[in-house]
Design an enzyme around this catalytic site. Structure first.
Site, PDB file in Angstrom:
ATOM      1  N   ASP A   1      26.445  -6.108 -29.433  1.00 24.75           N
ATOM      2  CA  ASP A   1      25.207  -6.547 -29.426  1.00 24.75           C
ATOM      3  C   ASP A   1      24.841  -6.270 -30.877  1.00 24.75           C
ATOM      4  OD1 ASP A   1      22.689  -7.087 -29.600  1.00 24.75           O
ATOM      5  OD2 ASP A   1      21.996  -6.242 -27.769  1.00 24.75           O
TER       6      ASP A   1
ATOM      7  N   LYS B   1      16.218 -17.315 -40.954  1.00 24.33           N
ATOM      8  CA  LYS B   1      17.449 -17.972 -41.512  1.00 24.33           C
ATOM      9  C   LYS B   1      17.309 -18.209 -42.935  1.00 24.33           C
ATOM     10  CE  LYS B   1      20.132 -18.959 -38.194  1.00 24.33           C
ATOM     11  NZ  LYS B   1      21.800 -18.289 -38.237  1.00 24.33           N
TER      12      LYS B   1
ATOM     13  N   TYR C   1      12.755 -18.691 -36.211  1.00 25.99           N
ATOM     14  CA  TYR C   1      14.096 -19.038 -36.709  1.00 25.99           C
ATOM     15  C   TYR C   1      14.352 -19.333 -37.951  1.00 25.99           C
ATOM     16  CZ  TYR C   1      18.764 -21.377 -36.397  1.00 25.99           C
ATOM     17  OH  TYR C   1      19.980 -21.872 -36.487  1.00 25.99           O
TER      18      TYR C   1
ATOM     19  N   ASP D   1      31.389 -10.229 -29.478  1.00 24.78           N
ATOM     20  CA  ASP D   1      30.056 -11.156 -28.901  1.00 24.78           C
ATOM     21  C   ASP D   1      29.344 -10.321 -27.704  1.00 24.78           C
ATOM     22  OD1 ASP D   1      29.588 -14.453 -29.005  1.00 24.78           O
ATOM     23  OD2 ASP D   1      28.809 -13.383 -27.128  1.00 24.78           O
TER      24      ASP D   1
HETATM   25  N1  LIG Z   1      24.495 -25.428 -33.362  1.00 26.90           N
HETATM   26  C1  LIG Z   1      23.785 -25.883 -34.470  1.00 26.90           C
HETATM   27  O1  LIG Z   1      23.357 -27.104 -34.872  1.00 26.90           O
HETATM   28  C2  LIG Z   1      23.378 -24.628 -35.829  1.00 26.90           C
HETATM   29  C3  LIG Z   1      22.912 -25.268 -36.768  1.00 26.90           C
HETATM   30  C4  LIG Z   1      22.658 -24.458 -37.814  1.00 26.90           C
HETATM   31  C5  LIG Z   1      22.898 -23.064 -37.592  1.00 26.90           C
HETATM   32  N2  LIG Z   1      23.428 -22.540 -36.343  1.00 26.90           N
HETATM   33  C6  LIG Z   1      23.774 -21.319 -36.375  1.00 26.90           C
HETATM   34  O2  LIG Z   1      25.303 -21.174 -35.973  1.00 26.90           O
HETATM   35  C7  LIG Z   1      25.350 -19.775 -35.337  1.00 26.90           C
HETATM   36  C8  LIG Z   1      26.334 -20.049 -34.106  1.00 26.90           C
HETATM   37  O3  LIG Z   1      25.377 -20.983 -33.203  1.00 26.90           O
HETATM   38  P1  LIG Z   1      25.803 -21.938 -32.080  1.00 26.90           P
HETATM   39  O4  LIG Z   1      25.225 -23.320 -32.147  1.00 26.90           O
HETATM   40  O5  LIG Z   1      27.467 -21.919 -31.914  1.00 26.90           O
HETATM   41  O6  LIG Z   1      25.436 -21.006 -30.744  1.00 26.90           O
HETATM   42  P2  LIG Z   1      26.235 -20.590 -29.489  1.00 26.90           P
HETATM   43  O7  LIG Z   1      25.349 -20.265 -28.485  1.00 26.90           O
HETATM   44  O8  LIG Z   1      27.036 -21.624 -28.895  1.00 26.90           O
HETATM   45  O9  LIG Z   1      26.966 -19.229 -29.985  1.00 26.90           O
HETATM   46  C9  LIG Z   1      26.431 -18.287 -30.334  1.00 26.90           C
HETATM   47  C10 LIG Z   1      27.096 -16.941 -29.836  1.00 26.90           C
HETATM   48  O10 LIG Z   1      26.246 -15.566 -30.271  1.00 26.90           O
HETATM   49  C11 LIG Z   1      26.136 -14.904 -29.159  1.00 26.90           C
HETATM   50  N3  LIG Z   1      25.065 -13.893 -29.395  1.00 26.90           N
HETATM   51  C12 LIG Z   1      23.752 -14.206 -29.081  1.00 26.90           C
HETATM   52  N4  LIG Z   1      23.191 -13.148 -29.173  1.00 26.90           N
HETATM   53  C13 LIG Z   1      24.029 -12.206 -29.654  1.00 26.90           C
HETATM   54  C14 LIG Z   1      23.776 -10.680 -29.944  1.00 26.90           C
HETATM   55  N5  LIG Z   1      22.792  -9.986 -29.957  1.00 26.90           N
HETATM   56  N6  LIG Z   1      24.876 -10.024 -30.334  1.00 26.90           N
HETATM   57  C15 LIG Z   1      26.207 -10.456 -30.355  1.00 26.90           C
HETATM   58  N7  LIG Z   1      26.523 -11.694 -29.875  1.00 26.90           N
HETATM   59  C16 LIG Z   1      25.504 -12.615 -29.744  1.00 26.90           C
HETATM   60  C17 LIG Z   1      26.165 -15.685 -28.058  1.00 26.90           C
HETATM   61  O11 LIG Z   1      26.718 -15.002 -26.656  1.00 26.90           O
HETATM   62  C18 LIG Z   1      26.845 -16.727 -28.385  1.00 26.90           C
HETATM   63  O12 LIG Z   1      28.557 -16.676 -27.946  1.00 26.90           O
HETATM   64  C19 LIG Z   1      24.039 -19.353 -35.050  1.00 26.90           C
HETATM   65  O13 LIG Z   1      23.784 -18.360 -36.136  1.00 26.90           O
HETATM   66  C20 LIG Z   1      23.178 -20.547 -35.282  1.00 26.90           C
HETATM   67  O14 LIG Z   1      21.767 -20.271 -35.678  1.00 26.90           O
HETATM   68  C21 LIG Z   1      23.636 -23.519 -35.357  1.00 26.90           C
END
Ligand SMILES: NC(=O)c1ccc[n+]([C@@H]2O[C@H](COP(=O)([O-])OP(=O)(O)OC[C@H]3O[C@@H](n4cnc5c(N)ncnc54)[C@H](O)[C@@H]3O)[C@@H](O)[C@H]2O)c1
Length: 262
Positions: free
Chosen positions: A60, A156, A152, A38
């Site tokens: 990253d 996606k 976004y 992360d």
């Molecule tokens: N929460 C929702 O409702 C939802 C719905 C559909 C899809 N998603 C997808 O699920 C995935 C996780 O999202 P989440 O809601 O758990 O968010 P979150 O912010 O809780 O977790 C995302 C993680 O990604 C890390 N991150 C961000 N940029 C980064 C980079 N450049 N390199 C490495 N790590 C990086 C962040 O530090 C964080 O720990 C994402 O791809 C998001 O688009 C989430």
């Protein structure tokens, strides 16, 4: 239900928070050895400390050099990677294009689209060379529907598309590539949007067939299944785990989903 993931090495990008952390914990509960990768090094370390045998790494996903170096280091010091989960991602406000800066657009596409491709490339090509592996990309319901998230949602959609293209590319080399399209999950990222008044939790719940949001561990369970040999004939799909948001939203044209029967 237990999947035979004993001793398998699993890397979760974005594993320090939300869906990624839930996937990491669930894969570990089925026996996998976890690498929490992360951009948030401190949080990754904390999550890894809570999972037996897990390690953390700073990553990253927008940097090909960093991702390639991490893939090589893990292979050398921890063993060949069997499972890759690409969960690193960022979200955006529902701004009209006229107000969405190209800086933010570029950043969202760099992390959510390019970052998934680079992760698949660096880890997947090693899996393909070795002849086995499973990749799970975290896409979104917005991969399949028009919503006012102009960076976004197209990013996606690209994740679902690259899941299909890479599955075809590496299928003969023993690598399965699948995706999950979560609906709305109250992770730290979504909670921030709710707190800022940019998402309405009541609407997020009301627009799904089941009338609720998705729990993080419901996404994680699907992830463990797709990563396991139980899904041995499944590749190239992006599986909605969305409480029926995709099937229910068009019903708004007809007065919405029907109420619970008495
Ligand atoms: N929460 C929702 O409702 C939802 C719905 C559909 C899809 N998603 C997808 O699920 C995935 C996780 O999202 P989440 O809601 O758990 O968010 P979150 O912010 O809780 O977790 C995302 C993680 O990604 C890390 N991150 C961000 N940029 C980064 C980079 N450049 N390199 C490495 N790590 C990086 C962040 O530090 C964080 O720990 C994402 O791809 C998001 O688009 C989430």
């Amino acid at each position: 239900m237990t999947y035979a993931l004993q001793g398998k090495v699993a890397v979760v990008t974005g594993g320090a928070s939300g869906i990624g952390a839930a996937c990491a914990r669930t894969l570990a509960s089925h026996g996998a050895r976890l690498v929490i990768a992360d951009i948030n090094e401190d949080l990754a370390k904390t999550v890894a400390e809570g999972i037996e045998g897990a390690i953390s790494a700073k990553l990253d996903v927008t940097s090909e050099a960093e991702t390639e170096a991490l893939a090589a280091t893990i292979e050398r010091e921890f063993g060949p990677v069997d499972i890759l989960v690409c969960s690193a991602g960022i979200i955006q406000p529902p701004s009209p294009p006229e107000e969405l800066s190209m800086e933010l657009w570029d950043r969202v596409v760099a992390v959510d689209q390019r970052g998934v491709y680079v992760s698949c490339l660096c880890f997947g090509r090693r899996m393909a060379k070795r002849g086995s592996g499973a990749i799970v990309n975290i896409a979104s319901v917005t991969s399949f529907r028009s919503v006012p998230l102009h960076a976004y949602a197209p990013a996606k959609a690209a994740v679902a598309s690259m899941t299909a293209t890479l599955a075809s590319e590496w299928g003969r080399s023993g690598v399965r590539v699948n995706g999950i399209a979560p609906g709305y999950v109250l992770t730290p990222a979504l909670q921030k949007m709710v707190d800022a008044g940019l998402r309405n939790p009541a609407l997020l719940e009301a627009n799904s067939a089941l009338g609720r949001m998705v729990e993080m561990d419901e996404v994680a369970k699907a992830c463990a299944f797709l990563a396991s040999d139980q899904a041995s004939a499944i590749t190239g799909v992006t599986l909605p785990v969305d409480c029926g948001w995709l099937v229910a939203t068009p019903w708004n044209t007809y007065g919405g989903v029907r109420p619970k029967r008495d």
